[in-house]
Motif scaffolding. Structure first.
Motif, PDB file in Angstrom:
ATOM      1  N   GLU A   1       0.979 -10.413  -5.520  1.00  0.00           N
ATOM      2  CA  GLU A   1       1.340  -9.006  -5.522  1.00  0.00           C
ATOM      3  C   GLU A   1       2.687  -8.788  -4.847  1.00  0.00           C
TER       4      GLU A   1
ATOM      5  N   ARG B   1       9.696  -5.562  -8.836  1.00  0.00           N
ATOM      6  CA  ARG B   1       9.755  -4.125  -9.193  1.00  0.00           C
ATOM      7  C   ARG B   1      10.844  -3.431  -8.383  1.00  0.00           C
TER       8      ARG B   1
ATOM      9  N   TRP C   1       0.833  -1.202   0.000  1.00  0.00           N
ATOM     10  CA  TRP C   1       0.000   0.000   0.000  1.00  0.00           C
ATOM     11  C   TRP C   1       0.869   1.253   0.000  1.00  0.00           C
TER      12      TRP C   1
ATOM     13  N   GLU D   1       3.511   1.696  -1.596  1.00  0.00           N
ATOM     14  CA  GLU D   1       3.954   1.950  -2.960  1.00  0.00           C
ATOM     15  C   GLU D   1       2.802   2.189  -3.927  1.00  0.00           C
ATOM     16  N   LYS D   2       1.689   1.532  -3.688  1.00  0.00           N
ATOM     17  CA  LYS D   2       0.600   1.535  -4.673  1.00  0.00           C
ATOM     18  C   LYS D   2      -0.744   1.607  -3.961  1.00  0.00           C
ATOM     19  N   GLN D   3      -1.361   2.791  -4.005  1.00  0.00           N
ATOM     20  CA  GLN D   3      -2.600   2.999  -3.257  1.00  0.00           C
ATOM     21  C   GLN D   3      -3.871   2.594  -4.010  1.00  0.00           C
ATOM     22  N   ASP D   4      -3.723   2.037  -5.218  1.00  0.00           N
ATOM     23  CA  ASP D   4      -4.906   1.616  -5.973  1.00  0.00           C
ATOM     24  C   ASP D   4      -5.098   0.098  -5.923  1.00  0.00           C
ATOM     25  N   LEU D   5      -4.486  -0.535  -4.919  1.00  0.00           N
ATOM     26  CA  LEU D   5      -4.641  -1.974  -4.774  1.00  0.00           C
ATOM     27  C   LEU D   5      -6.091  -2.337  -4.479  1.00  0.00           C
TER      28      LEU D   5
ATOM     29  N   PHE E   1       5.841  -7.032  -6.437  1.00  0.00           N
ATOM     30  CA  PHE E   1       6.410  -5.910  -5.697  1.00  0.00           C
ATOM     31  C   PHE E   1       7.922  -6.094  -5.507  1.00  0.00           C
TER      32      PHE E   1
END
Length: 903
Positions: free
Chosen positions: A479, A486, A461, A463-467, A483
């Motif tokens: 994921e 990446r 979350w 790194e990426k808030q659209d999970l 992650f």
């Protein structure tokens, strides 16, 4: 220098030799005293015992065993033969009437040798003998070993304990100190051990290594302060009331070591918890608190040794494990010194972390420790997954069954939110958004009770808030791997616009093969040769750089080499699941793979997490594996001996055990069959849920018309609620019996909403935590809404739910509508003062045959009201249980007089 001839000798010889031989290091057990009653009247006529000869550093010592044929010690001194071929001085033993006070035996000290690596220095004196009661001590300096004539000169600093044979030891006192000291008592083997230095070494290690945890082996930047651990643990104890399990929360794992009414001195503690639930973290917290002196409970232990069993070598001794994992190389003592200190010492806590990750060896020190053959006075704490609890209990039962059992249930819902806020302490808005998303999806499922999954969720979350969050575990691991890749690519400036680089794809495939073959062999740590066999040098290096594999040094000091392991056992199971799924997608290997690796229900249990991950990867294609699981169910699992017996097993501690293959040794055939049944049903349910493929659901879950789970967590209940929502309504009408009991929280609440769609004749919600909530909005209110629809219900069990009168008042109108009910169990609730309300039920439930209100804290007046109504309205009543409410004889007679009206 003092001598003790070991446990086989209750006395020391009257005349002792001074020998000029070398010795080797070891310990000295105490010498108990001999009482008058232990003498043998015919000892002078006893035949001589066979001697036992030992050879150390080229010297022979011939010692006779002072034990009679009946196993009792005698007063005859050991016979020490004449001078041997190497010139060792000896003396003839004599029969004497020895004194019977302990001090005389403790003070008979024999000087043997100094145990140097070189053989150029010997004790002088050839054939001199010492009389019983003499104090004989020697001082070792750099250049000489000299006899000490004044015991006050004996130093207690830098002493050495030397082994001269299987049962004989020598203590050499360091002659460099000027401080006066007395000769230590032979019965106190720990006095020569440098305890303070050992404590300092351990505490320094714990403070440096355990103050912050790195829960992700592949990312050293992620650190969690150990003081911010919020894992909730439950202490599980057996009670005598009905044989049910009573749970009570503990502030910390250390509290499991405190006295309880049923266990004044906990000595054998078993801690169990599912994968990733925080067992190792709890152990680390325990060791850290001891080092910091923060827990009064732990002050009773002089030393604490947490040993990671996954790092234990096959040929390592226990002390070797301690030195290898916990102590620096320059500590001022040897393994033999530590071994001596541990013998007979009850102020040492030994922790064996990860029994499920240890490849058991019969003759290993770990096995001996668990079975009480070595260091039996030390306190022992063992952690394991529930799958290996029966095996561990069976092993420990050979010596002493665990007196304390702790279950780590993971983070509570409140602590999940607290953890998230602390993780994002610099960004309150990000934390609040994640908590909000979790509240609507992940938190109700219970999967975030597992600390490692919560940590991974927070990291992703960040790194990426659209999970998009769901209730399944597999997408979280998917994921996580993405992650990790990446992060790796960014850190090493590797372009990833075209997807995952080919070399990383190849490495991931290799990780699957390595993980799969490791699970088959119960191997969690790989040597380099095996790792290269499945991965090759290049892919192995890539997996280490990614952090998917962790490189560590071999515990063997004789043959040091790199070893490799996955960052967590669940990560190994995830990659093994990917590999297994890939093999099932190939038609040429599909059937051979299933028939080879999943032959029986036991093989399914052994590989359960791998199978669940494989089903999740396959999705709709999982139908072929689910069909195979159905086949095994009918051939090897299907329970056909009746359902009534299972209800009694639900109150047994073993109903919570996950099968690992050896339960026949301590379970009845019926109980064992049920354990196999429930465990298999649990695995099958999670396979259906994670894959989303429900075409075979009815063939297993509804084959007998009943659904039953005992002592399972929120993940299972979340999966059950999901599949009940997805299957056709007509299928739910086939459910005749629903038994969901023994939970630590009210996980059953979501399932209650489906009751009206079932044709239930039996509903068992014993110990389901229905109480403790708002009566008007909680699970009791939901149950009250469903009960009127259950017109076919015959048995209703609500025991052990912490129900109060306020809850009963909410349920009462609905209970009155169950006119065909034959059994109602309200026992072990807090219903004091509810006699009038309960007495209203018989007037409506005239078919009742069993009514149980025992252990409900009812008054005599309450019980008399209920008994009167039962006699008046329930002609079929055959079992009215009211015991443990009224205790005085007069009151009991009054109730019995009323009940005489029952025919």
């Amino acid at each position: 220098m003092s001598v003790d001839l070991g446990e086989d000798f209750f006395i020391l010889p009257t005349v002792l030799p001074k020998m000029d031989q070398k010795a080797s290091k070891a310990a000295k057990p105490g010498s108990p005293s001999v009482t008058e009653g232990q003498r043998r009247e015919d000892e002078r006529q006893s035949p001589p015992h066979h001697s036992e000869q030992t050879r150390e550093h080229g010297a022979n010592v011939d010692v006779s065993n002072n034990v009679s044929d009946n196993g009792k010690p005698t007063n005859i001194a050991p016979s020490l033969g004449n001078e041997d071929e190497e010139g060792v001085g000896t003396c003839k033993a004599t029969d004497v009437d020895l004194p019977h006070d302990q001090e005389s035996y403790d003070m008979a000290l024999l000087a043997l040798d100094q145990g140097r690596d070189t053989h150029d220095q010997v004790l002088d004196g050839g054939h001199e003998c010492y009389n019983d009661g003499d104090v004989v001590a020697f001082s070792e300096t750099e250049n000489a070993v000299t006899q000490i004539t004044n015991s006050g000169q004996v130093s207690g600093q830098g002493n050495k304990v030397i082994n001269i044979g299987p049962h004989s030891t020598v203590t050499i006192f360091d002659g460099t100190s000027d401080e006066p000291y007395t000769v230590p008592n032979v019965d106190s083997p720990s006095e020569d051990f440098p305890l303070a230095q050992c404590q300092d070494s351990l505490k320094s290690y714990f403070k440096a290594r355990l103050s912050y945890l790195q829960p992700l082996a592949w990312n050293e930047e992620v650190e969690v302060k150990i003081e911010d651990i919020f894992t909730t643990v439950d202490l599980v104890t057996r009670t005598q009331q009905g044989g049910h399990i009573e749970r009570r929360a503990l502030p910390s794992t250390a509290d499991a070591l405190t006295a309880r009414p049923d266990c004044p001195q906990p000595r054998r503690i078993l801690i169990e918890g599912n994968a990733g639930i925080g067992k190792t973290t709890e152990v680390s917290k325990l060791a850290f608190d001891w080092a910091e002196g923060r827990s009064p409970i732990l002050e009773k232990y002089d030393l604490v040794f947490p040993i990671a069993l996954r790092k234990v070598g096959e040929s390592q001794s226990l002390t070797d494990c301690i030195f290898d994992q916990l102590l620096p190389e320059d500590v001022p003592f040897q393994e033999s010194d530590l071994e001596t200190y541990l013998k007979g010492n009850d102020r040492v806590l030994i922790i064996l972390d990860g029994f499920d990750e240890w490849a058991r060896h019969e003759g290993h020190d770990v096995t001996k420790l668990l079975t009480g053959k070595i260091f039996c006075d030390c306190c022992l704490l063992v952690t394991t997954r529930p799958s290996h609890t029966p095996q561990l209990q069976s092993l420990m039962r050979a010596y002493m069954r665990p007196d304390t059992q702790v279950e780590i249930t993971g983070f509570s819902q409140d602590n999940i939110r607290t953890y998230v806020r602390k993780f994002f302490k610099g960004d309150k808005e990000k934390a609040a958004t994640l908590v909000s998303k979790m509240d609507s999806s992940l938190i109700p499922t219970g999967i975030l009770a597992t600390p490692i999954l919560l940590l991974l969720t927070c990291m992703m979350w960040e790194e990426k808030q659209d999970l998009v969050f769901g209730g399944r575990i597999f997408p979280l691991y998917d994921e996580l791997v993405s992650f990790t890749i990446r992060r790796h690519c960014v850190r090493n400036n590797i372009g990833s616009n075209q997807g995952i680089p080919d070399n990383i794809k190849d490495a991931l495939l290799c990780a699957g093969a390595l993980a799969f073959n490791g699970l088959l062999q119960n191997n969690l740590v790989y040597n380099k040769e095996d790792a290269v066999k499945y991965c090759g040098e290049d892919s192995l290096q890539e997996l280490v750089l990614l952090g998917i594999l962790h490189r560590q040094e071999s515990p063997s000091r004789l043959n040091p080499s790199d070893q490799f392991s996955f960052s967590h056992k669940t990560m190994q199971e995830y990659f093994a699941g990917l590999h297994f799924a890939k093999r099932l997608q190939d038609e040429t290997t599909l059937k051979p793979t299933l028939n080879t690796y999943l032959k029986t229900a036991q093989s399914v249990r052994d590989l359960e997490n791998m199978i669940i991950f494989a089903c999740a990867r396959l999705g709709p294609e999982a139908d072929v594996m689910l069909a195979h699981l159905v086949k095994i169910y009918h051939e090897d699992v299907e329970y056909s001996s009746g359902f009534t017996k299972l209800l009694y097993l639900s109150r047994s501690e073993y109903s919570k055990c996950r099968v690992s293959g050896n339960e026949e040794g301590f379970l009845s055939p019926t109980d064992f069959a049920y354990i196999r049944y429930q465990t298999y049903m649990e695995i099958a349910l999670l396979c259906f849920y994670e894959s989303g493929c429900l075409s075979r659901f009815e063939n297993i879950m509804l084959a007998k018309g009943n659904i039953q789970f005992s002592n399972v967590g929120p993940r299972v209940y979340n999966a059950l609620e999901h599949v009940l929502n997805k299957i056709p309504p007509q299928s739910l009408r086939n459910v005749k019996s629903l038994c969901l009991f023994n939970t630590t929280q009210c996980f059953v609440s979501p399932v209650i909403g489906y009751l009206k769609m079932m044709s239930l004749s039996e509903l068992n919600l014993n110990s389901a935590c229905l109480g403790g909530h708002d009566p008007n909005t909680g699970p009791c209110a939901r149950l009250a809404q469903q009960l009127p629809y259950l017109t076919t219900l015959r048995r209703l069990e609500l025991s052990l739910n912490n129900l109060l009168c306020s809850h009963l008042l909410v349920l009462l109108p609905s209970l009155k509508m169950l006119v065909d009910l034959e059994k109602l169990d309200l026992s072990i609730n807090k219903l004091a003062g509810c006699g009038k309300e309960i007495s209203e039920l018989p007037r409506f439930l005239r078919n009742l045959e069993v009514l149980d209100v025992s252990f409900c804290k009812l008054s005599l007046e309450d019980v008399l009201q209920i008994a009167t109504a039962v006699v008046q309205y329930c002609p079929k009543m055959r079992d009215f249980r009211w015991h443990a409410n009224v205790t005085d004889p007069t009151g009991k007679r009054k109730v019995q007089d009323v009940l005489r009206g029952l025919t």
